[in-house]
Design a protein around this motif. Structure first.
Motif, short mmCIF file in Angstrom:
data_model
loop_
_atom_site.label_atom_id
_atom_site.label_comp_id
_atom_site.label_asym_id
_atom_site.label_seq_id
_atom_site.Cartn_x
_atom_site.Cartn_y
_atom_site.Cartn_z
N ALA A 131 0.84 -1.21 0.00
CA ALA A 131 0.00 0.00 0.00
C ALA A 131 0.87 1.26 0.00
O ALA A 131 0.58 2.22 -0.71
CB ALA A 131 -0.94 -0.01 1.21
N ALA A 132 1.93 1.24 0.80
CA ALA A 132 2.84 2.39 0.85
C ALA A 132 3.56 2.55 -0.48
O ALA A 132 3.70 3.66 -1.00
CB ALA A 132 3.84 2.21 1.98
N ALA A 133 4.04 1.43 -1.03
CA ALA A 133 4.73 1.48 -2.32
C ALA A 133 3.82 2.02 -3.41
O ALA A 133 4.25 2.82 -4.26
CB ALA A 133 5.23 0.09 -2.69
N ALA A 134 2.55 1.62 -3.38
CA ALA A 134 1.61 2.07 -4.42
C ALA A 134 1.46 3.59 -4.43
O ALA A 134 1.33 4.19 -5.50
CB ALA A 134 0.25 1.41 -4.19
N ILE A 135 1.49 4.21 -3.25
CA ILE A 135 1.37 5.68 -3.18
C ILE A 135 2.53 6.33 -3.93
O ILE A 135 2.34 7.28 -4.69
CB ILE A 135 1.33 6.14 -1.71
CG1 ILE A 135 0.04 5.66 -1.04
CG2 ILE A 135 1.46 7.66 -1.62
CD1 ILE A 135 0.00 5.92 0.45
N LEU A 136 3.74 5.81 -3.71
CA LEU A 136 4.91 6.38 -4.38
C LEU A 136 4.87 6.11 -5.88
O LEU A 136 5.16 7.01 -6.68
CB LEU A 136 6.19 5.81 -3.77
CG LEU A 136 6.38 5.96 -2.27
CD1 LEU A 136 7.79 5.55 -1.86
CD2 LEU A 136 6.12 7.39 -1.82
#
Length: 466
Positions: A131-136
């Motif tokens: 989820a965090a990677a997707a934001i970036l």
């Protein structure tokens, strides 16, 4: 906390109430007293690791001061990646995604931060923080949308794999969004992207798409395989980043195209494709990984020979196929689906086989729980199809109680993954055999159908809004 509250004022208030000196705080947090003095007096920007230690000392929950930290030490200062990177990773650990989004939006006012954010996303993905990677990835993709860069295409590939789930309608949208970016990827990486995209379309039963993508994967795989042979002699290995040995993309193309032929009823051509990945004498590598994949494909060739023969109406291989999947437990779900499907097409009685594997069939649904999402997506689709075929089989055999039991379960499972094709098939089956349904079965069907209708209506609204 009031509008004038600062981290410094909160720490000072805590030290005063607890009668602590800087030395006391330093000793309890393990921080250098001089560093603490600079941080608390505002002479130095606090590192997130230092903030976490002070927050713990104060007995507050993790991340308590992060909103203030952004306001005081990040948004109010010049961007400093050495400070921002640890903060992003710490927010990912604590699942504080709003703060990551805030930092990403702020940094991407300038395209200069795209490379470091992309690399951070790659690390987060490796750590399983999707989820965090997707934001970036999303931030970089939006910023570089007009650049037509390879990094943009790689962001879209990563987002494609992250966004896939159990909902088939959603997966179709995700696949369609990613497909135009494949050609922009590195030529070697395109093989994995084509494989993954073909797998999604296969689970969606979009056979024309599967055939087109598989053919392209096979063509490019062959081209690269012979290029690899020349480069390997020069000590180069440009294919080490692939998830499979290079030859796999060639033979997997044949396997996929054989599956398409089966679905189209062209069993002779399906057998031709199976013979291609049965004979792998042209593969020159002899390492353990290669031998593993060769055994798998040769096993699948044997299984698909049985499948094509059954679907053509020849049941002389039925019990050979049963013996095969009984010793290959990973093939049980798909093999049983194929057998029941073939029996329904040819109106053949297989009661003895279903009785023989009654316990295994009951446990199939439970086995899906806890499965990794990538394989779970395929298994859920196949399990729903199996329930549909079992329902059809028992209803046609006049075993109505069992048939309706499978039908109701199928309707429920298909609704969860939003598989409209199977839902429609269930409704058609029920209407065809409605007169044989007990009153309690009809009531249960109506209740379930209304629930399915609500779920589908809400789902379509959510998709259209998105």
């Amino acid at each position: 906390m009031g509008q004038t509250t600062t981290i410094r004022s909160e720490v000072e208030k805590f030290m005063e109430s607890e009668k602590l000196t800087l030395s006391d705080v330093g000793r309890r947090t393990g921080l250098n007293v001089g560093t603490l003095s600079m941080v608390i007096t505002g002479g130095r920007i606090m590192a997130v690791s230092q903030l976490d230690r002070i927050t713990e000392l104060m007995g507050l929950h993790e991340g308590y001061f992060y909103e203030l930290y952004i306001e005081e030490n990040i948004a109010a200062a010049q961007p400093n990646w050495r400070r921002l990177r640890p903060f992003i990773f710490r927010c990912a650990e604590l699942n504080k995604l709003d703060y990551i989004q805030q930092i990403t939006d702020w940094l991407l006012d300038s395209v200069v931060y795209c490379p470091v954010l992309f690399e951070a996303a790659e690390e987060l993905l490796q750590e399983g923080k999707k989820a965090a990677a997707a934001i970036l990835y999303e931030g970089v993709a939006v910023t570089e949308h007009s650049q037509h860069s390879e990094r943009l295409a790689l962001c879209q590939y990563r987002l494609f794999t992250i966004r896939l789930g159990e909902d088939q309608t959603h997966n179709l949208q995700v696949a369609a969004q990613f497909e135009p970016y494949i050609e922009r990827l590195d030529e070697v990486l395109q093989l994995d992207a084509l494989k993954d995209l073909a797998n999604v379309y296969r689970s969606l039963r979009e056979w024309d798409k599967v055939d087109k993508i598989a053919e392209l994967m096979g063509t490019r795989g062959r081209m690269h395989y012979f290029a690899e042979r020349r480069q390997h002699r020069r000590g180069e290995d440009p294919y080490s980043k692939l998830s499979r040995p290079l030859f796999v993309y060639i033979v997997y193309s044949d396997l996929l195209r054989g599956s398409v032929c089966e679905e189209r009823g062209d069993y002779e051509q399906a057998l031709e494709f199976a013979s291609r990945y049965d004979d792998l004498s042209w593969v020159k590598e002899r390492d353990e990984d290669t031998e593993h994949w060769k055994r798998l494909f040769q096993g699948w060739a044997k299984a698909n020979f049985y499948v094509s023969t059954l679907f053509s109406g020849d049941f002389s291989v039925l019990y050979d196929y049963v013996d095969y999947f009984e010793t290959n437990k990973d093939e049980f779900l798909l093999s049983l689906l194929n057998i029941v499907d073939a029996a329904n097409r040819s109106n053949v009685n297989i009661d003895d086989i279903l009785l023989r594997f009654e316990l295994e069939i009951k446990s199939l649904g439970e086995q899906l729980e806890g499965t990794v999402i990538y394989s779970k997506r395929f298994k859920a689709e196949r399990y729903s199809r199996l329930l549909s075929e079992l329902s059809k089989y028992f209803l046609q055999q006049g075993q109505y109680k069992v048939g309706f039991k499978y039908l109701l379960e199928c309707l429920q499972k298909s609704s969860i993954i939003s598989n409209e094709t199977i839902i429609i098939k269930c409704v058609g089956l029920f209407e065809s055999f409605r007169e044989y349904a007990a009153s309690e079965t009809q009531v249960a069907y109506q209740i379930l159908f209304r629930e399915v209708y609500r779920n589908e209506k809400n789902h379509r609204f959510a998709v259209s809004s998105h």
